[in-house]
Every structure is written in C-alpha cells, then in structure tokens.
Scaffold this active site. Structure first.
Site, mmCIF file in Angstrom:
data_model
loop_
_atom_site.group_PDB
_atom_site.id
_atom_site.type_symbol
_atom_site.label_atom_id
_atom_site.label_comp_id
_atom_site.label_asym_id
_atom_site.label_seq_id
_atom_site.Cartn_x
_atom_site.Cartn_y
_atom_site.Cartn_z
ATOM 1 N N ARG A 71 39.335 20.930 61.914
ATOM 2 C CA ARG A 71 39.037 19.516 61.706
ATOM 3 C C ARG A 71 40.325 18.705 61.804
ATOM 4 O O ARG A 71 41.410 19.185 61.496
ATOM 5 C CB ARG A 71 38.401 19.307 60.324
ATOM 6 C CG ARG A 71 36.934 19.746 60.248
ATOM 7 C CD ARG A 71 36.339 19.456 58.879
ATOM 8 N NE ARG A 71 36.968 20.269 57.856
ATOM 9 C CZ ARG A 71 37.911 19.869 57.022
ATOM 10 N NH1 ARG A 71 38.346 18.622 57.048
ATOM 11 N NH2 ARG A 71 38.425 20.692 56.142
ATOM 12 N N TYR A 199 35.508 21.463 68.613
ATOM 13 C CA TYR A 199 35.586 22.373 67.468
ATOM 14 C C TYR A 199 34.559 22.036 66.384
ATOM 15 O O TYR A 199 34.416 20.870 65.993
ATOM 16 C CB TYR A 199 36.989 22.379 66.831
ATOM 17 C CG TYR A 199 36.953 23.018 65.460
ATOM 18 C CD1 TYR A 199 36.885 24.415 65.330
ATOM 19 C CD2 TYR A 199 36.869 22.253 64.300
ATOM 20 C CE1 TYR A 199 36.758 25.005 64.077
ATOM 21 C CE2 TYR A 199 36.742 22.838 63.042
ATOM 22 C CZ TYR A 199 36.690 24.219 62.944
ATOM 23 O OH TYR A 199 36.552 24.806 61.706
ATOM 24 N N LYS A 208 29.589 18.354 58.441
ATOM 25 C CA LYS A 208 30.418 17.499 57.588
ATOM 26 C C LYS A 208 30.145 16.013 57.825
ATOM 27 O O LYS A 208 30.112 15.218 56.897
ATOM 28 C CB LYS A 208 31.912 17.813 57.800
ATOM 29 C CG LYS A 208 32.289 19.249 57.426
ATOM 30 C CD LYS A 208 31.972 19.540 55.992
ATOM 31 C CE LYS A 208 31.817 21.000 55.645
ATOM 32 N NZ LYS A 208 32.986 21.809 55.505
ATOM 33 N N HIS A 228 30.242 19.231 48.640
ATOM 34 C CA HIS A 228 30.827 20.368 49.373
ATOM 35 C C HIS A 228 30.738 21.606 48.474
ATOM 36 O O HIS A 228 31.737 22.085 47.957
ATOM 37 C CB HIS A 228 32.287 20.023 49.705
ATOM 38 C CG HIS A 228 32.924 20.935 50.712
ATOM 39 N ND1 HIS A 228 34.290 21.021 50.875
ATOM 40 C CD2 HIS A 228 32.403 21.786 51.633
ATOM 41 C CE1 HIS A 228 34.588 21.878 51.838
ATOM 42 N NE2 HIS A 228 33.460 22.360 52.315
ATOM 43 N N SER A 250 37.991 23.608 51.610
ATOM 44 C CA SER A 250 37.796 24.415 52.813
ATOM 45 C C SER A 250 38.654 25.678 52.775
ATOM 46 O O SER A 250 39.837 25.621 52.427
ATOM 47 C CB SER A 250 38.159 23.583 54.044
ATOM 48 O OG SER A 250 37.382 22.407 54.061
ATOM 49 N N CYS A 252 38.574 28.159 50.752
ATOM 50 C CA CYS A 252 39.007 28.553 49.406
ATOM 51 C C CYS A 252 37.973 29.408 48.684
ATOM 52 O O CYS A 252 38.004 29.530 47.461
ATOM 53 C CB CYS A 252 39.364 27.321 48.583
ATOM 54 S SG CYS A 252 40.895 26.548 49.141
ATOM 55 N N ASP A 279 28.078 26.161 51.750
ATOM 56 C CA ASP A 279 29.027 25.080 52.071
ATOM 57 C C ASP A 279 28.606 23.709 51.561
ATOM 58 O O ASP A 279 29.448 22.926 51.156
ATOM 59 C CB ASP A 279 29.226 25.026 53.591
ATOM 60 C CG ASP A 279 30.471 24.241 54.011
ATOM 61 O OD1 ASP A 279 31.543 24.466 53.423
ATOM 62 O OD2 ASP A 279 30.370 23.400 54.920
ATOM 63 N N ARG A 372 35.961 31.419 63.418
ATOM 64 C CA ARG A 372 34.722 31.308 62.641
ATOM 65 C C ARG A 372 33.580 32.100 63.266
ATOM 66 O O ARG A 372 33.604 32.416 64.462
ATOM 67 C CB ARG A 372 34.307 29.837 62.573
ATOM 68 C CG ARG A 372 35.355 28.934 61.913
ATOM 69 C CD ARG A 372 34.881 28.345 60.643
ATOM 70 N NE ARG A 372 35.933 27.729 59.854
ATOM 71 C CZ ARG A 372 35.762 27.359 58.586
ATOM 72 N NH1 ARG A 372 34.612 27.543 57.987
ATOM 73 N NH2 ARG A 372 36.751 26.807 57.898
HETATM 74 P P1 GTP Z 1 34.913 26.567 54.455
HETATM 75 O O1 GTP Z 1 33.891 27.217 55.311
HETATM 76 O O2 GTP Z 1 36.139 26.163 55.211
HETATM 77 O O3 GTP Z 1 34.389 25.418 53.650
HETATM 78 O O4 GTP Z 1 35.514 27.679 53.458
HETATM 79 P P2 GTP Z 1 34.979 28.558 52.239
HETATM 80 O O5 GTP Z 1 35.249 27.837 50.955
HETATM 81 O O6 GTP Z 1 33.601 29.025 52.472
HETATM 82 O O7 GTP Z 1 36.009 29.769 52.250
HETATM 83 P P3 GTP Z 1 35.803 31.353 52.449
HETATM 84 O O8 GTP Z 1 34.858 31.938 51.446
HETATM 85 O O9 GTP Z 1 35.500 31.607 53.862
HETATM 86 O O10 GTP Z 1 37.254 31.895 52.098
HETATM 87 C C1 GTP Z 1 38.355 31.678 52.897
HETATM 88 C C2 GTP Z 1 39.525 32.504 52.521
HETATM 89 O O11 GTP Z 1 39.674 32.680 51.114
HETATM 90 C C3 GTP Z 1 39.480 33.892 53.123
HETATM 91 O O12 GTP Z 1 40.737 34.173 53.662
HETATM 92 C C4 GTP Z 1 39.179 34.783 51.952
HETATM 93 O O13 GTP Z 1 39.692 36.056 52.147
HETATM 94 C C5 GTP Z 1 39.839 34.057 50.789
HETATM 95 N N1 GTP Z 1 39.154 34.340 49.509
HETATM 96 C C6 GTP Z 1 37.853 34.094 49.234
HETATM 97 N N2 GTP Z 1 37.535 34.474 47.980
HETATM 98 C C7 GTP Z 1 38.673 34.968 47.447
HETATM 99 C C8 GTP Z 1 39.003 35.524 46.160
HETATM 100 O O14 GTP Z 1 38.171 35.621 45.255
HETATM 101 N N3 GTP Z 1 40.296 35.916 45.971
HETATM 102 C C9 GTP Z 1 41.237 35.801 46.953
HETATM 103 N N4 GTP Z 1 42.477 36.199 46.690
HETATM 104 N N5 GTP Z 1 40.958 35.295 48.184
HETATM 105 C C10 GTP Z 1 39.698 34.885 48.419
HETATM 106 C C1 SPV Z 2 35.377 23.211 56.333
HETATM 107 O O1 SPV Z 2 36.423 22.953 56.954
HETATM 108 O O2 SPV Z 2 35.210 22.900 55.120
HETATM 109 C C2 SPV Z 2 34.279 23.933 56.987
HETATM 110 C C3 SPV Z 2 34.386 24.172 58.422
HETATM 111 O O3 SPV Z 2 33.297 24.276 56.348
HETATM 112 S S1 SPV Z 2 34.005 22.766 59.360
HETATM 113 O O4 SPV Z 2 32.581 22.790 59.664
HETATM 114 O O5 SPV Z 2 34.795 22.846 60.580
HETATM 115 O O6 SPV Z 2 34.313 21.566 58.605
HETATM 116 MN MN MN Z 3 33.386 23.586 54.220
#
Ligand code: GTP
Ligand code: SPV
Ligand code: MN
Length: 592
Positions: A71, A199, A208, A228, A250, A252, A279, A372
C-alpha cells in the site's frame, strides 16, 4: 452487455466508459465458465502462471511491478469536502480538484484494453448488513482476486435492484507510473478512484478502500463500526463459545491469531478455535444490547513469509488450492511456490519475486516480505460455522495490540469502555512491509486504523465513545503485545498457538472469574494466572514477570508522545473529544 436495468449503474458505467475509452466492456456475471476463460487468458499473456495442478490445484502465481508491492499511504487520499472532515492523519485535496486531476489521468487509460465491470458484495448477498459495490477495472488479476475476496456477480446486481446505494469503484493500471499513482476515496460520493497500481490493498477496492475507509465513514453516520479487526471464536471444554475481535496493525498477527491451533495441552482439554475473519470486522449493536460482528470479506489476502506448518497450518492448508500467490518464489523444478519461513529447503532452481533467476545462497530474499496469498475462506479448515451468518457473532472481548519491543506488556485490561477507547487511541507499533516506506519504526496507529479511517480521527474516537453508550452489554477491552524482545532482539513470548494462553486469561476476565493487579495503565495479570503448562522451560516465571512488567519511565515517554499525537489530530478541526484528554490526564497522574 449490461447485466442490469438499474439506471444509476448503467449511467455511471457509460460515463466511465466514455472517460477511459476501452476497446471493449465485459460485465462479470460470476459464472465459473467466464472466470475460467479469464484465467486462461491471463495465463496466455503471462499475467498469471498456472501452478502444478496436482500439488496446488487451481493455484496461480502473479508478480506485480517491482515498485508496486505494498500500500502507498503517502499517495492515499480522503477527499471529503473539507480538510477538517478528513483530519490531520489523512492526505486531503479538494474533491473537485482531485476529480479534475484524475480525470486527465484516466482519459483514454483503457485504450486497447478490456474494461471489466465487476459487481461485488461486502457481506453475504441479501444480508441486512451487506453493502454492494461495483469495481470497474482493466486488470484480470483484480477480477480474479475480487472473486476470492468478495461475493461477486449477477446476484449482487439482482439484489441491488434499482437502488443507487452502491460504492462506485474505478481502477485502472493506466501507465503504472508510480509518480502518478493515486488511491483516492470520496466518502461523501460513495466513490473510490485508484490509478497506476496493481497491488492488493491499492486495487482490490472492496477491501481497505471500501470495507474500511468508505465503510468507517458510513458507520459513523449510520451508528455502526468498520474496523481493522480479526474475529475468532474460542470453544471452551464446557462447550461454551465466545468471540473476540482484535485490531493489530498490518502484518502484526491478525491472520495468525484468527486461525490459531491451540497448544497440545489445550487440545487435550477440549479447546477449539474457529476463524470468522482475519482482517476486517463490521460491528453493530444487536437488539440484545451486545455488539455483533460480521466479516464482510469472503477470502484472505494473507502475508506469505513466515507462514508454515508450525506457525499457521490452517493458513497453509487454506492456500493449497484455488489460491493466487503474489510476489513469492517460483520453484521451477516442480512448478510450485516458496517463501522465506515456509520450510528450511529453499528451491535450487527458482525465480524470485522480481522474476529473476534466484540463488537461495545469495543472502537475498526470494519472496517479497509483503508477498501474499489470496485464498477462499471456505477452504480454511477452522472456518467458523458462523462465517456466513448474516447477523454475525456476539463479541465478548475487544483486543488492541501492536508490535513493540518494549513498553507494552504481554496483556492488560482497560478499566472500562472509555479507558479502552483511550487504550486503542494510544496504540503504537513498529511499521512493517505492508506499506511502502521504512520498516521497524514505531509510529502511533490508533485502533490499527491510521491508514484506513475515512474521516477525522477525533470524530472517530468520539464515535467509539458514542457507541459505548449504545452497547448495554459491552465487550471488555484489552491490549496485547506478542513482540517484547530481550536485549538481543529475540522475542520473549513464543506467540502463535501459545497466544491462546493469553486469550484464556482475557475470557476469564470477561467472566469475572479471576483477579488482576491494578497498575497505572490498567489491569495486568498476576504472573501465576497465565498458564505456562508445556512452556515452563521456554517461558520461565522470570521471563513472564518481565514481559508483564510496566516501566513507568517508558510509559511517561509514551504519554508525552501521545500528547503530541493528540495535538496533531486536534490541529485540524479541533475534534478531539474531551473524554480522551481526561483519560490522558488520568494516565499521567497515575504514572506520577
Ligand atoms: P495484514 O494482512 O497486513 O493486515 O496483517 P496481519 O495482521 O494479518 O498479520 P499476519 O498474521 O499475517 O502476521 C504477519 C507477521 O507477523 C508474520 O511475519 C508472522 O510471522 C508474524 N507474527 C504473527 N503472529 C505472531 C506472534 O504471535 N509472535 C511473533 N513473534 N510473530 C508473529
Ligand atoms: C494490510 O496492509 O493491512 C493488508 C493488506 O491487509 S492490503 O490489502 O494490501 O491492505
Ligand atoms: Mn490488513
């Protein structure tokens, strides 16, 4: 040929056709036949690579331009009628000026191309909480991703009838010039214009742009919330099910938490976790006075790197079929995909996310850190039976969280609703690869909505406070941080499945089953109340006490930084609610 007699739809499609001047116009009816033809066409031009049908049935690989992988927050605008309505945290331009500027860029941008008209629904078609959109795009990749992420096709138009109530989404890849890339929301016009990107979050307009930026604005006007947030259900051994909504910025941990597999000890006791969403949550007050949540999406656009059989087997199993991978490694030996953290065997003969031959020994990453998978939620092994429920699920706890090496403890609970809103407003997190720009810098990200709130953040906090008055059976509000590190930067908490240990404490607090220590920032667990069974060696009592500790010095610094952030929000429109300042003063005085 148009698929509807709706004059608002047809007039708008005509107007856009005259502007972008495509060679042809194709309406997406949602039939498998039409989609299959589009997949074949995308494969023939190289836009998609068909993957190994035996190992990854129905799966494709796509690479975006190398300057178009996340983004772009500095090119994302909220074009409300006034700067005050958009607020200090959003880019703003006068709507008439922005329309004029973009019209020039869209003029003839689809010459030589096909223009697709894609009706989609956020939420189950026909549900009282669902909202319709139409995305006009010149990208097959967008059509096929939207097919996974939303409910699409003629049924959406039939349900819309002759109503004018739909989001008008326009996307064109145009010239792909990053200098002229714009992601623009006009909330008052129910309109989104996106140009010069290909993207995910910039171009899948249901996600979003609509389900957060436009919907948050609609929610404020109509008395509901677009957040979110993931939504998950925890089934306790006694069979009772409780739902949690959690907002993390994002990349996290939302997808990971939403699909977590309980630790062995919990599985044996009979705990189960189910995923409703990973999400976005749309939240409303039910007739029963509780807060109810739906996931308006139909698929997951998940971060690939780090996803593996240990961290998130449910996500991995979900993306073994009918998935589009974006910017991962192409293993040309068996025509499959790979990314950092999938396993310890990077492919020898491989193409990296940029489309170059890649040597796994080179030290360079093969997959983009923000690569992704787009996968249908229906294929997720732990998808909740309530996933398609039109009324959603009742929320017992709201969790805010971020990625912070220090300051925030593993978990704490707010004193009450308004203090919880304050805790959300005070969120801060290290930036990630999900947005263009520096990674690892702590920034304030209230409710994980900084890049997604479609109006003034001061009004947004006020909306949260007002919602609290309407929810008679309020969820309790918590904050978590899985990312505290030691002096070597190593994570102190194992995270992933073990996060259920923290959710267990949260749910016990919701039922008033357990005490806690009252601190300046909120209620913090007594160390002995976090179940360490099975991780005693990894997380010693000393480590646990350390990650539960609240350092008053760090918190004073944080409060000062928060005060500056509030001043910034206040500087455009004076819309910060007094309640938030009262909370800030309360925190400062408790810290001494
Ligand atoms: P968006 O799709 O961008 O909104 O992200 P999201 O919040 O769904 O994040 P996602 O669960 O895909 O996590 C992204 C990153 O955080 C990855 O690199 C994971 O390995 C890391 N991660 C997720 N949960 C944990 C956790 O409990 N501990 C640690 N250390 N890392 C984590
Ligand atoms: C984020 O960035 O929080 C996502 C991926 O979930 S996107 O759809 O590209 O915003
Ligand atoms: Mn997101």
């Amino acid at each position: 040929m148009s698929l509807t007699t709706n004059k608002y739809v047809n007039e708008w499609v005509k107007e856009i056709t005259e502007l972008v001047k495509p060679d042809s116009v194709v309406w997406i009816d949602g039939s498998e036949e039409q989609l299959e033809a589009l997949r074949a066409q995308a494969v023939s031009t190289g836009e998609l690579i068909k993957l190994n049908e035996e190992k990854l049935p129905g799966c494709y690989l796509h690479r975006t331009a190398i300057d178009d992988v996340a983004r772009v927050e500095d090119r994302t605008f909220i074009c409300a009628p006034t700067k005050e309505e958009a607020g200090a945290t959003n880019n703003w331009m006068d709507p008439a000026e922005m329309y004029a500027k973009l019209r020039k860029l869209y003029d003839g941008s689809m010459k030589g191309r096909t223009m697709y008209v894609l009706p989609f629904s956020m939420g189950v078609v026909g549900s009282p909480f669902a909202k319709a959109g139409i995305e006009i795009t010149d990208s097959i990749y967008v059509v096929l991703n939207m097919k996974i992420m939303t409910r699409i096709g003629k049924a959406v138009l039939d349900n819309l009838g002759d109503s004018a109530d739909f989001v008008h989404g326009l996307h064109s890849r145009a010239t792909m010039n990053p200098e002229e890339r714009y992601i623009v929301q006009f909330p008052q016009d129910n309109t989104i214009w996106s140009i010069n990107s290909g993207y995910g979050g910039n171009v899948l307009l249901g996600k979003k742009c609509f389900a957060l930026r436009i919907a948050s604005y609609q929610g404020r006007n109509e008395g509901w919330m677009a957040e979110h947030m993931l939504i998950l259900g925890v089934k306790a051994p006694n069979g009772e099910k409780k739902y949690i909504a959690a907002a993390f910025p994002s990349a996290c941990g939302k997808t990971n938490l939403a699909m977590l597999i309980p630790p062995k000890e919990y599985v044996e006791k009979g705990y189960e976790v189910e995923c409703v969403g990973d999400d976005i949550a749309w939240l409303r007050v039910g007739d029963d006075g509780r807060l109810w949540a739906i996931n308006p999406e139909a698929g997951f656009f998940g971060v690939a790197p780090g996803t593996n059989m240990k961290s998130n087997p449910n996500a991995l199993r979900t993306c073994l079929q009918d998935t589009i991978f974006t910017n991962v490694v192409h293993n040309t030996e068996d025509n499959t995909v790979w990314w950092e953290g999938l396993d310890k065997n990077p492919p020898k003969n491989a193409i990296n996310w940029k489309g170059e031959k890649w040597d796994c020994e080179s030290g360079e990453k093969g997959a983009h850190p923000n690569s992704r998978f787009t996968a249908p939620a229906s294929k997720c092994p732990c998808i909740s039976p309530e996933f398609e429920s039109p009324k959603g699920v009742p929320i017992s706890a709201i969790v805010f969280g971020g990625r912070r090496a220090k300051t925030a403890p593993l978990v704490y609970q707010s004193f009450d609703w308004n203090h919880g809103v304050f805790v959300g407003s005070a969120m801060a997190s290290e930036t990630t690869a999900a947005a263009a720009g520096a990674v690892g810098v702590v920034r304030r990200d209230p409710m994980a909505m900084l890049p997604f709130c479609g109006y003034n953040m001061g009004d947004y906090f006020n909306h949260w406070i007002e919602m609290g008055k309407k929810i008679t059976k309020k969820p309790k509000i918590f904050n978590t941080n899985w990312f505290r590190t030691d002096s070597n930067g190593k994570f102190l908490w194992p995270g992933f499945g073990d996060n259920l240990r923290v959710l267990e404490w949260i749910l016990k607090r919701c039922d008033d089953e357990i005490g806690a220590d009252e601190t300046a920032i909120g209620y913090v667990p007594k160390a002995e109340d976090i179940n360490r069974e099975g991780i005693e060696d990894e997380v010693t009592m000393d480590i646990l006490r350390d990650i539960l500790s609240v350092d008053a010095g760090l918190w004073k610094e944080d409060a000062a930084n928060l005060e500056e952030f509030y001043a910034k929000i206040q500087s455009v429109g004076n819309r910060m609610p007094k309640e938030m300042y009262d909370q800030l003063e309360g925190l400062k005085s408790r810290l001494g």
